[in-house]
Every structure is written in structure tokens, then in C-alpha cells.
Design a protein around this motif. Structure first.
Motif, short mmCIF file in Angstrom:
data_model
loop_
_atom_site.label_atom_id
_atom_site.label_comp_id
_atom_site.label_asym_id
_atom_site.label_seq_id
_atom_site.Cartn_x
_atom_site.Cartn_y
_atom_site.Cartn_z
N ASP A 70 -13.23 -2.95 4.90
CA ASP A 70 -11.86 -3.30 5.28
C ASP A 70 -10.98 -3.43 4.04
O ASP A 70 -9.84 -2.94 4.03
N LEU A 71 -11.49 -4.09 2.99
CA LEU A 71 -10.72 -4.23 1.76
C LEU A 71 -10.43 -2.89 1.12
O LEU A 71 -9.30 -2.62 0.68
N VAL A 72 -11.44 -2.04 1.04
CA VAL A 72 -11.27 -0.72 0.42
C VAL A 72 -10.24 0.09 1.19
O VAL A 72 -9.34 0.70 0.60
N ASN A 73 -10.35 0.10 2.52
CA ASN A 73 -9.38 0.84 3.33
C ASN A 73 -7.96 0.30 3.16
O ASN A 73 -7.00 1.06 3.08
N LEU A 74 -7.83 -1.02 3.09
CA LEU A 74 -6.53 -1.62 2.86
C LEU A 74 -5.97 -1.20 1.52
O LEU A 74 -4.79 -0.85 1.40
N CYS A 75 -6.80 -1.20 0.49
CA CYS A 75 -6.35 -0.81 -0.85
C CYS A 75 -5.87 0.64 -0.88
O CYS A 75 -4.85 0.94 -1.51
N VAL A 76 -6.58 1.50 -0.21
CA VAL A 76 -6.17 2.92 -0.17
C VAL A 76 -4.85 3.05 0.58
O VAL A 76 -3.93 3.75 0.14
N ARG A 77 -4.71 2.35 1.71
CA ARG A 77 -3.45 2.41 2.47
C ARG A 77 -2.29 1.88 1.65
O ARG A 77 -1.20 2.46 1.64
#
Length: 179
Positions: A90-97
Motif C-alpha cells: 500500500d505504501l509503495v503504491n501510494l508513493c508511485v501515485r
């Protein structure tokens, strides 16, 4: 009469072949342009997302990588981490977004009016939630307004404004409780 008809058909065939050749060349050009932009943007997104990830994980993870298909690889001590937890994902996806949004805002040359994030805190512990709120505050120069949709109550003291929406069973609709 038949010869005139054949000449017209040949002329039409030639025009369609020229159009097809033009469209084929245009498709090739767009493919090359897309590939060039993609190869330029991907490392930039990876680097910015890695910085965001470092902030959110208190330096635990500092690097993530996007491959040609934009699949995300998280690095841990220089090695690709084979398995990541749901919270890390979830954190990684948030960072990419956020990185993509930030780059779009920077390249447009102006502040974007709105960033909406829906239920980004669900799998995060209190420390990570605070880090996310602080990160969002740090990128407000790129967005006029950031809207967080969440059911997590313990962040309400960390945000500037809050609107609570509740379902009113008597009226059969939602209502705004407080602004």
C-alpha cells in the motif's frame, strides 16, 4: 464507361494506400515518442517515489524501481525484496501515485487544483499514518487542495479541515455532520 469506373477505383485505392501509409508512419512515430517519454519518465517516477518511500518508512526503504511494464520492485539493502507485506505494498503504491501526480504538476508549470486519495490509511500503523499526513503537507505546493477519504479517526487532529458524512436512516440519505 468501364475504363472510367476502373480509373476512379484505382484513384480511390491509391488514396487509401497513401492514407494507410501515413497512418502507419504516424503510429510508428507515436510509438517511438511514447517509448522515449516512457524511458525518461520511469526513472524520474522511481526516484521521486523512492524519496517519498524513504520519508514514509523513516529511511527503512529508500529505493524502488519501475520496470518497462511499470511493475514495482522494492529494494531492501540493495536487493530486490521478493515478498512485501500488504502495508508495504500500500505504501509503495501510494508513493508511485504521489510521484506521478507530483511530476504532472511540475511539468504543467502550475499548481493542480485537486488530489483525492481514498482509504490510503487502512493497513498503516499510527507512525506510518502520521508520516503520510506529513508527506501530504509537504507537497501542498503542487496541489491547491488534497482530499482524504478515510474511516480512520485518529488522523483528524493532523489535518486542516474535516467534513464528516453520516448516513441518516430516518431520511434514507447521507448528511454532513460537521465542517
Amino acid at each position: 464507361k468501364q475504363e472510367d469506373s476502373n480509373r476512379e477505383k484505382l484513384k480511390l485505392i491509391k488514396e487509401k494506400q497513401e492514407r494507410e501509409n501515413l497512418l502507419t508512419e504516424l503510429e510508428r512515430f507515436y510509438g517511438q515518442l511514447w517509448e522515449k517519454l516512457n524511458n525518461h519518465a520511469r526513472p524520474e517516477i522511481s526516484e521521486l517515489a523512492g524519496r517519498f518511500l524513504s520519508d514514509l518508512t523513516d529511511g527503512r526503504y529508500t529505493e524502488l524501481e519501475l520496470n518497462e511494464k511499470y511493475e514495482i520492485y522494492l529494494h531492501d539493502d540493495g536487493e530486490i525484496k521478493p515478498v512485501i507485506s500488504g502495508g508495504e505494498e500500500d505504501l509503495v503504491n501510494l508513493c508511485v501515485r504521489l510521484a506521478i501526480s507530483q511530476i504532472i504538476a511540475q511539468r504543467s508549470g502550475k499548481t493542480l487544483s485537486l488530489l483525492i486519495l481514498d482509504e490510503i490509511f487502512g493497513s498503516l500503523d499510527e507512525s506510518r499514518r502520521n508520516n503520510v499526513v506529513n508527506l501530504l503537507k509537504s507537497i501542498t505546493n503542487s496541489f491547491e487542495q488534497v482530499i482524504l477519504i478515510t474511516h480512520i479517526d485518529d488522523i483528524k487532529d493532523e489535518i486542516d479541515s474535516m467534513i464528516t458524512i453520516e448516513y441518516d436512516p430516518e431520511r434514507g440519505c447521507s448528511k454532513i455532520k460537521g465542517v
